[in-house]
Write an enzyme that holds these catalytic residues in place. Structure first.
Site, PDB file in Angstrom:
ATOM      1  N   LYS A  81      52.234  37.057  27.559  1.00  0.00           N
ATOM      2  CA  LYS A  81      52.600  35.653  27.392  1.00  0.00           C
ATOM      3  C   LYS A  81      51.834  34.980  26.247  1.00  0.00           C
ATOM      4  O   LYS A  81      52.433  34.298  25.413  1.00  0.00           O
ATOM      5  CB  LYS A  81      52.323  34.937  28.714  1.00  0.00           C
ATOM      6  CG  LYS A  81      52.517  33.461  28.729  1.00  0.00           C
ATOM      7  CD  LYS A  81      52.454  32.959  30.159  1.00  0.00           C
ATOM      8  CE  LYS A  81      51.120  33.262  30.850  1.00  0.00           C
ATOM      9  NZ  LYS A  81      50.078  32.251  30.571  1.00  0.00           N
ATOM     10  N   ARG A  98      50.839  25.534  36.482  1.00  0.00           N
ATOM     11  CA  ARG A  98      50.631  26.705  37.330  1.00  0.00           C
ATOM     12  C   ARG A  98      51.185  26.483  38.729  1.00  0.00           C
ATOM     13  O   ARG A  98      51.337  27.433  39.487  1.00  0.00           O
ATOM     14  CB  ARG A  98      49.132  27.004  37.473  1.00  0.00           C
ATOM     15  CG  ARG A  98      48.527  27.658  36.263  1.00  0.00           C
ATOM     16  CD  ARG A  98      47.116  28.152  36.594  1.00  0.00           C
ATOM     17  NE  ARG A  98      46.330  28.358  35.397  1.00  0.00           N
ATOM     18  CZ  ARG A  98      46.433  29.432  34.620  1.00  0.00           C
ATOM     19  NH1 ARG A  98      47.280  30.397  34.935  1.00  0.00           N
ATOM     20  NH2 ARG A  98      45.697  29.547  33.543  1.00  0.00           N
ATOM     21  N   ARG A 110      43.166  48.617  29.580  1.00  0.00           N
ATOM     22  CA  ARG A 110      42.305  47.838  28.681  1.00  0.00           C
ATOM     23  C   ARG A 110      40.879  48.348  28.795  1.00  0.00           C
ATOM     24  O   ARG A 110      40.364  48.531  29.891  1.00  0.00           O
ATOM     25  CB  ARG A 110      42.343  46.346  29.051  1.00  0.00           C
ATOM     26  CG  ARG A 110      43.672  45.718  28.765  1.00  0.00           C
ATOM     27  CD  ARG A 110      43.539  44.228  28.600  1.00  0.00           C
ATOM     28  NE  ARG A 110      43.110  43.595  29.839  1.00  0.00           N
ATOM     29  CZ  ARG A 110      43.523  42.376  30.212  1.00  0.00           C
ATOM     30  NH1 ARG A 110      44.373  41.707  29.464  1.00  0.00           N
ATOM     31  NH2 ARG A 110      43.081  41.843  31.322  1.00  0.00           N
ATOM     32  N   ARG A 117      37.227  47.717  31.885  1.00  0.00           N
ATOM     33  CA  ARG A 117      36.546  46.459  32.178  1.00  0.00           C
ATOM     34  C   ARG A 117      36.354  46.312  33.678  1.00  0.00           C
ATOM     35  O   ARG A 117      37.223  46.670  34.462  1.00  0.00           O
ATOM     36  CB  ARG A 117      37.371  45.282  31.649  1.00  0.00           C
ATOM     37  CG  ARG A 117      37.530  45.368  30.160  1.00  0.00           C
ATOM     38  CD  ARG A 117      38.267  44.218  29.541  1.00  0.00           C
ATOM     39  NE  ARG A 117      38.915  43.310  30.456  1.00  0.00           N
ATOM     40  CZ  ARG A 117      39.431  42.148  30.070  1.00  0.00           C
ATOM     41  NH1 ARG A 117      39.357  41.789  28.812  1.00  0.00           N
ATOM     42  NH2 ARG A 117      40.028  41.372  30.923  1.00  0.00           N
ATOM     43  N   ARG A 157      44.857  39.933  41.607  1.00  0.00           N
ATOM     44  CA  ARG A 157      45.248  38.919  40.628  1.00  0.00           C
ATOM     45  C   ARG A 157      46.762  38.753  40.604  1.00  0.00           C
ATOM     46  O   ARG A 157      47.272  37.638  40.503  1.00  0.00           O
ATOM     47  CB  ARG A 157      44.750  39.300  39.224  1.00  0.00           C
ATOM     48  CG  ARG A 157      43.269  39.114  39.024  1.00  0.00           C
ATOM     49  CD  ARG A 157      42.924  38.581  37.633  1.00  0.00           C
ATOM     50  NE  ARG A 157      43.360  39.443  36.540  1.00  0.00           N
ATOM     51  CZ  ARG A 157      42.587  40.332  35.924  1.00  0.00           C
ATOM     52  NH1 ARG A 157      41.353  40.508  36.317  1.00  0.00           N
ATOM     53  NH2 ARG A 157      43.044  41.045  34.936  1.00  0.00           N
TER      54      ARG A 157
END
Ligand SMILES: [Zn+2]
Length: 218
Positions: free
Chosen positions: A15, A90, A127, A158, A169
């Site tokens: 996004k 949100r 990532r 990470r 999440r």
């Protein structure tokens, strides 16, 4: 007609990248709530000072303050011909507040960048971060994986990107965003984009979708 765009999409859906590309291409500001909040705090505006005090106490900035800061930002000159909002709204109450802010202006164009949950988990899981210098590596090319391009340090996943955290999440995102998508999807200016493609192809689809609702006379 102003291009008043909102981008929705899960973390890892691309996004931010798309919002940035589109805003640059159209010469309109990309407005991310994180950025404008930091900016308001730095400039010491009344809302910024309130936000600063709240964050200093380790609390979350309330809807009222975030909405106020967004209202202030959308009222500035450079946002009169359009903007790309990234990270706001949100929640449905925030969306309703935004509708009030937008009264008398061109309609909001809402773009939902959709990527299946397993693809998002795969993207986020790939990532990496350098454990020596902290550089983030978002490169899924296995030939480059293993050593940091900057300092040669070891690349590791990470800490906040492990499978469980990512799943949580995404669950939070789903729970928050489903009502938001339902709120917007009844509008003729709502567009759903397939985000499980190359960034270039997503950008092409995004431009085409926005042209059909914002560029034409539809
Ligand atoms: Zn490094």
């Amino acid at each position: 007609m102003s291009l008043n765009v909102i981008m929705l999409g899960a973390p890892g859906a691309g996004k931010g990248t798309q919002a940035d590309r589109f805003a640059r291409a159209k010469g309109i500001p990309r407005i991310s709530t994180g950025d404008i909040l930091r900016d308001a705090v730095q400039r010491g505006t009344p809302l910024g000072l309130q936000a600063k005090a709240i964050m200093a106490r380790g609390e979350l900035v309330s809807d009222d303050i975030v909405i106020g800061i967004v209202r202030e930002r959308l009222g500035r000159d450079d946002a009169q011909n359009g903007f790309v909002l990234d990270g706001f709204p949100r929640t449905v109450p925030q969306a309703a507040a935004l509708d009030t802010i937008m009264q008398g202006r061109d309609p909001l164009i809402v773009v939902d960048i959709v990527v299946p949950a397993d693809e998002i988990a795969r993207r986020i899981g790939s990532r990496l971060v350098c454990c020596a210098c902290g550089t983030n590596v978002d490169d899924r090319n296995p030939a480059k994986a293993g050593a940091c391009g900057k300092c040669g340090g070891r690349l590791v996943q990470r800490a906040d990107d492990n499978a469980e955290t990512v799943k949580e999440r995404l669950r939070v995102y789903e729970r928050q965003t489903k009502p938001l998508v339902e709120y917007y999807q009844v509008r003729p200016t709502f567009k759903s984009i397939n985000g499980a493609q190359t960034p270039d192809q997503v950008a092409v689809d995004l431009n085409a979708a926005i042209a059909t609702v914002g560029g034409g006379q539809a």
